[in-house]
Design a protein around this motif. Structure first.
Motif, PDB file in Angstrom:
ATOM      1  N   ASN A  81      44.433  27.618  34.132  1.00  0.00           N
ATOM      2  CA  ASN A  81      45.819  27.477  34.574  1.00  0.00           C
ATOM      3  C   ASN A  81      46.371  28.681  35.337  1.00  0.00           C
ATOM      4  OD1 ASN A  81      46.130  24.865  33.535  1.00  0.00           O
ATOM      5  ND2 ASN A  81      46.487  25.721  31.494  1.00  0.00           N
ATOM      6  N   THR A  82      45.485  29.327  36.099  1.00  0.00           N
ATOM      7  CA  THR A  82      45.960  30.396  36.980  1.00  0.00           C
ATOM      8  C   THR A  82      45.535  30.080  38.407  1.00  0.00           C
ATOM      9  OG1 THR A  82      43.920  31.651  36.758  1.00  0.00           O
ATOM     10  CG2 THR A  82      45.682  32.158  35.182  1.00  0.00           C
ATOM     11  N   VAL A  83      46.111  30.844  39.338  1.00  0.00           N
ATOM     12  CA  VAL A  83      45.623  30.786  40.708  1.00  0.00           C
ATOM     13  C   VAL A  83      44.893  32.089  40.974  1.00  0.00           C
ATOM     14  CG1 VAL A  83      46.232  30.656  43.138  1.00  0.00           C
ATOM     15  CG2 VAL A  83      47.515  29.314  41.459  1.00  0.00           C
ATOM     16  N   HIS A  84      43.624  31.959  41.286  1.00  0.00           N
ATOM     17  CA  HIS A  84      42.798  33.134  41.511  1.00  0.00           C
ATOM     18  C   HIS A  84      42.421  33.176  42.992  1.00  0.00           C
ATOM     19  CE1 HIS A  84      39.749  36.007  39.582  1.00  0.00           C
ATOM     20  NE2 HIS A  84      39.663  36.175  40.885  1.00  0.00           N
ATOM     21  N   ALA A  85      42.787  34.247  43.652  1.00  0.00           N
ATOM     22  CA  ALA A  85      42.468  34.341  45.075  1.00  0.00           C
ATOM     23  C   ALA A  85      41.292  35.282  45.288  1.00  0.00           C
ATOM     24  CB  ALA A  85      43.673  34.833  45.855  1.00  0.00           C
ATOM     25  N   VAL A 128      48.154  34.634  50.152  1.00  0.00           N
ATOM     26  CA  VAL A 128      47.582  35.177  48.925  1.00  0.00           C
ATOM     27  C   VAL A 128      48.667  35.719  48.001  1.00  0.00           C
ATOM     28  CG1 VAL A 128      46.110  36.971  47.980  1.00  0.00           C
ATOM     29  CG2 VAL A 128      45.398  35.703  50.013  1.00  0.00           C
ATOM     30  N   PHE A 129      49.546  36.540  48.574  1.00  0.00           N
ATOM     31  CA  PHE A 129      50.527  37.187  47.700  1.00  0.00           C
ATOM     32  C   PHE A 129      51.629  36.244  47.246  1.00  0.00           C
ATOM     33  CE2 PHE A 129      48.556  41.004  49.563  1.00  0.00           C
ATOM     34  CZ  PHE A 129      48.191  41.615  48.374  1.00  0.00           C
ATOM     35  N   VAL A 151      37.638  45.318  43.877  1.00  0.00           N
ATOM     36  CA  VAL A 151      38.554  45.362  42.732  1.00  0.00           C
ATOM     37  C   VAL A 151      38.950  43.949  42.365  1.00  0.00           C
ATOM     38  CG1 VAL A 151      39.719  47.592  42.720  1.00  0.00           C
ATOM     39  CG2 VAL A 151      40.308  45.879  44.456  1.00  0.00           C
ATOM     40  N   SER A 152      39.425  43.789  41.145  1.00  0.00           N
ATOM     41  CA  SER A 152      39.899  42.503  40.685  1.00  0.00           C
ATOM     42  C   SER A 152      41.108  42.782  39.814  1.00  0.00           C
ATOM     43  CB  SER A 152      38.778  41.823  39.880  1.00  0.00           C
ATOM     44  OG  SER A 152      39.020  40.446  39.781  1.00  0.00           O
ATOM     45  N   ASP A 153      42.298  42.358  40.278  1.00  0.00           N
ATOM     46  CA  ASP A 153      43.507  42.771  39.572  1.00  0.00           C
ATOM     47  C   ASP A 153      44.679  41.862  39.936  1.00  0.00           C
ATOM     48  OD1 ASP A 153      45.155  44.337  37.960  1.00  0.00           O
ATOM     49  OD2 ASP A 153      44.207  46.196  38.671  1.00  0.00           O
ATOM     50  N   THR A 154      45.858  42.183  39.402  1.00  0.00           N
ATOM     51  CA  THR A 154      47.046  41.402  39.740  1.00  0.00           C
ATOM     52  C   THR A 154      47.504  41.753  41.157  1.00  0.00           C
ATOM     53  OG1 THR A 154      48.468  43.128  38.891  1.00  0.00           O
ATOM     54  CG2 THR A 154      47.831  41.380  37.351  1.00  0.00           C
ATOM     55  N   PRO A 155      48.273  40.864  41.793  1.00  0.00           N
ATOM     56  CA  PRO A 155      48.716  41.128  43.164  1.00  0.00           C
ATOM     57  C   PRO A 155      49.430  42.469  43.306  1.00  0.00           C
ATOM     58  CG  PRO A 155      49.219  38.867  42.561  1.00  0.00           C
ATOM     59  CD  PRO A 155      48.677  39.520  41.332  1.00  0.00           C
ATOM     60  N   ASP A 156      50.291  42.790  42.352  1.00  0.00           N
ATOM     61  CA  ASP A 156      51.044  44.045  42.467  1.00  0.00           C
ATOM     62  C   ASP A 156      50.122  45.253  42.517  1.00  0.00           C
ATOM     63  OD1 ASP A 156      53.424  42.785  42.576  1.00  0.00           O
ATOM     64  OD2 ASP A 156      53.812  42.884  40.400  1.00  0.00           O
ATOM     65  N   HIS A 173      46.026  36.300  40.302  1.00  0.00           N
ATOM     66  CA  HIS A 173      44.975  37.294  40.180  1.00  0.00           C
ATOM     67  C   HIS A 173      44.204  37.325  41.499  1.00  0.00           C
ATOM     68  CE1 HIS A 173      42.693  39.741  37.233  1.00  0.00           C
ATOM     69  NE2 HIS A 173      41.743  39.617  38.156  1.00  0.00           N
ATOM     70  N   ILE A 174      43.822  38.524  41.915  1.00  0.00           N
ATOM     71  CA  ILE A 174      43.128  38.639  43.195  1.00  0.00           C
ATOM     72  C   ILE A 174      41.826  39.424  43.024  1.00  0.00           C
ATOM     73  CG2 ILE A 174      43.234  39.577  45.547  1.00  0.00           C
ATOM     74  CD1 ILE A 174      46.263  39.196  45.444  1.00  0.00           C
TER      75      ILE A 174
END
Ligand SMILES: Nc1ncnc2c1ncn2[C@@H]1O[C@H](COP(=O)(O)OP(=O)(O)O)[C@@H](O)[C@H]1O
Ligand SMILES: [Mg+2]
Lengths: 253, 392
Positions: free
Chosen positions: A29-33, A212-213, A229-234, A218-219
């Motif tokens: 249930n997330t959007v992963h870019a 994306v943003f 890297v793999s992290d939150t948009p912020d 999660h990106i």
């Protein structure tokens, strides 16, 4: 909870190591870019998930099943639907028929010889198909031949076809590539709404930072075939490595 | 009715009427008139119309729906014919077992050929089927002579075992029948200058055509039929929609192979002999022409296409230079000779030239075949009617 879990995945094309040491989890249930410069290996990664390419090493787990060695239609039947970079629909068929096919695939599996039933008797599937079309704003075009639709509508239809299957994971390969700004914004709104209204996980490959943003929870940034890297948009926005590798050189955020 | 929508029911009724009244429709010219030449209402030819109609209707399920172009379907027709003859030799001259076995044998054979050929698509698939049909012909013509009769072909003989039938008197000819009804039995009716022939074999073959045609409508309108159209349209999308295109295409291949087998069995039921030539690759090409000429992927197109081609094959090939001279006798001698000389290459043995020309015209001007031609005509006609209404 992880819906898709990729571990130590690698892919070689002859002498070219297109992907290496990919470790990536897509949460339910997330959007992963997944972003990255051209040639980073984004499409290759997606193709390794959907069964188009066989990874050279590593594992791909989805909802408790290993996806390695499964054919593309099996992987779809497990609950992964994909949208192509250029929309792929059944051009010779009309919009409603385009919708009935995924509905039939969901109900009857990869093959069934239902040669003596009439498609007109499939009232339930029809309702389902028309519901989704209604939701996607395509209901007025249901008798139109898919090939004669605009690119934006084809994209919309393709997403509708995926949604008709109620997939657990929706994969999108640069869904806004080649679209005008207005169409891009429409697609963003559509995907946002899908995310809110449905019990669905979305993994999206994208070039357009704006998309994306505005969407991602999660990106993962991919560069030269490996995650940077793999992290939150912020956190991604301010990340120096990312700026250097990707964002700074082409686009302002 | 019959689980068909209105439009399809209308198409079915048209085919039924055409089949029932063919003896009238195909004999429009008085028997003694000069144009009697163009009558096609004799049993042999009418049987061919419907049997090749069945062949083409089945072929269209594969080619019209999935887009896979097979150049080998005559092999299945031939296999059906051989199987039917063997049934007549071993079991009975009743056509029912012969026809059933011809469909089964063709089905198994096409499963094998399809299984291998469908590993490739496009032109490579076509070449594979062509290779199979050439091999089948060669096998039937020489290698398998004990089963196929080789060059001479097969026929039921007086002293064949025929377990279910009583022994025939020496010198009698075994005749194909349906529970005693002789296939060659005919009833001639004269109406003034016209005469019409009603043949039992024709009507039995026509009943099979109607059934086959009905079945093909049902397949076209079924979820399965829709999947076959999906195969033609976009296999990539199909695969990523959780569907396996392979078994769908193979099923279509086998179904069309069984239609071909039925046609082969019926050919034997009407004329109890079979030879390797009906497996020759040109026979496979013919059914492709029939389907394209009539209208690929349309329901009724293959029926019209096979009718058109069989008509030309039989009628145009019978015209000779004497007949041409009588037609153009009203012209001055010099001109008459010139015109006859121009037309002559296109008649008799040259009927293929006429066919080729017609085919080229259709493919270039009417890609939808005769069906598209008919649709354009009816639209033109409707437009004309609307205009005259406006003028009133
Ligand atoms: N089928 C293939 N055969 C050989 N090389 C390939 C193949 N597909 C992709 N590549 C190479 O792998 C690298 C990653 O490509 P791709 O995944 O398409 O990148 P992206 O989608 O991120 O732009 C590129 O160098 C590309 O040339
Ligand atoms: Mg790409």
């Amino acid at each position: 909870m992880e819906l898709l879990e990729i571990k130590d995945l690698g892919k070689r094309f002859g002498g070219l190591q297109a992907l290496s040491e990919i470790n990536l989890s897509v949460m339910k249930n997330t959007v992963h870019a997944i972003i990255g410069p051209n040639g980073a290996g984004k499409s290759t990664l997606l193709n390794c998930i959907v069964g188009k390419l066989m990874p050279s090493s590593g594992s791909v787990m989805f909802d408790g099943y290993s996806l390695l060695g499964r054919s593309a239609h099996e992987i779809n039947q497990l609950g992964i639907s994909r949208v192509f970079q250029t929309p792929e629909v059944f051009g010779d068929l009309n919009v409603l028929e385009n919708m009935l096919i995924p509905c039939l695939a969901k109900r009857d599996g990869a093959f069934r010889l239902h040669a003596l039933k009439s498609i007109d008797d499939e009232k339930q599937l029809r309702e389902k198909a028309e519901d989704v079309l209604e939701d996607m704003g395509l209901i007025d075009k249901r008798h139109m031949k898919a090939a004669s639709m605009s690119r934006g509508d084809k994209r919309r239809l393709e997403i509708a076809m995926c949604l008709a299957q109620d997939p657990k994971l929706l994969l999108l390969d640069e869904p806004t590539a080649g679209m005008a700004r207005a169409d891009t914004n429409n697609t963003i709104d559509l995907l946002k709404r899908i995310k809110q209204e449905r019990d669905i996980t979305i993994a999206i490959i994208e070039h357009d930072m704006h998309v994306v943003f505005s969407l991602a929870d999660h990106i993962t940034v991919l560069a030269q075939g490996t995650p940077l890297v793999s992290d939150t948009p912020d956190n991604i926005k301010g990340h120096p490595k990312v700026k250097e590798a990707y964002l700074g050189e082409t686009q302002q955020v | 009715m019959f689980k068909l929508n209105k439009k399809d029911l209308r198409t079915l009724i048209i085919v039924i009427l055409l089949a029932l009244f063919a003896p009238f429709l195909l004999n429009p010219f008085p028997t003694d008139s000069a144009l009697a030449q163009f009558n096609a209402g004799y049993p042999d030819l009418m049987q061919r119309f419907v049997i090749f109609g069945i062949f083409a209707v089945g072929f269209n399920i594969l080619f019209g729906l999935t887009g896979y172009l097979s150049f080998g379907h005559a092999a299945f027709l031939g296999a059906g014919s051989y199987a039917a003859i063997w049934m007549m030799k071993l079991l009975t001259m009743n056509i029912i077992p012969a026809i059933i076995i011809s469909v089964i044998v063709a089905g198994i054979f096409s499963l094998f050929v399809g299984w291998i050929s469908l590993r490739r698509s496009g032109i490579y698939f076509s070449i594979l089927t062509l290779a199979f049909s050439m091999m089948s012909y060669q096998l039937a013509y020489s290698v398998l002579t004990p089963i196929t009769g080789g060059e001479t072909g097969l026929q039921p003989k007086v002293n064949d075992p025929r377990l279910l039938d009583g022994a025939l008197a020496e010198g009698a000819i075994p005749k194909a029948n349906l529970f005693g009804l002789d296939m060659s039995q005919s009833y001639d009716m004269s109406l003034g200058a016209w005469s019409f022939t009603f043949n039992s074999g024709y009507y039995i073959a026509a009943a099979f055509l109607i059934l086959s045609f009905y079945l093909s409508i049902r397949i076209f309108r079924s979820p399965f039929g829709m999947m076959l159209r999906a195969v033609k349209s976009n296999q990539q999308r199909m695969t990523y929609t959780g569907l396996d295109p392979k078994p769908y295409t193979l099923a279509a291949f086998v179904i069309s192979g069984m239609y071909a087998g039925l046609a082969g069995g019926l050919l034997v039921a009407m004329d109890t002999q079979a030879g390797a030539e009906r497996m020759f690759w040109t026979a496979s090409g013919e059914v492709v022409l029939m389907t394209i000429l009539g209208g690929v992927g349309t329901l009724i197109g293959p029926v019209l296409g096979s009718g058109a081609i069989k008509y030309m094959e039989n009628i145009i090939s019978k015209i000779n230079s004497d007949i041409l001279h009588t037609w153009f006798a009203f012209l001055p001698d010099g001109l008459e000779n010139v015109i006859v000389a121009i037309i002559y290459p296109f008649i008799g043995k040259g009927w293929h030239l006429t066919l080729g020309l017609l085919f080229m015209i259709v493919v270039i001007a009417l890609p939808g075949g005769l069906v598209e031609g008919a649709q354009r005509l009816s639209r033109l006609f409707k437009k004309g009617k609307n205009k005259s209404n406006e003028n009133e």
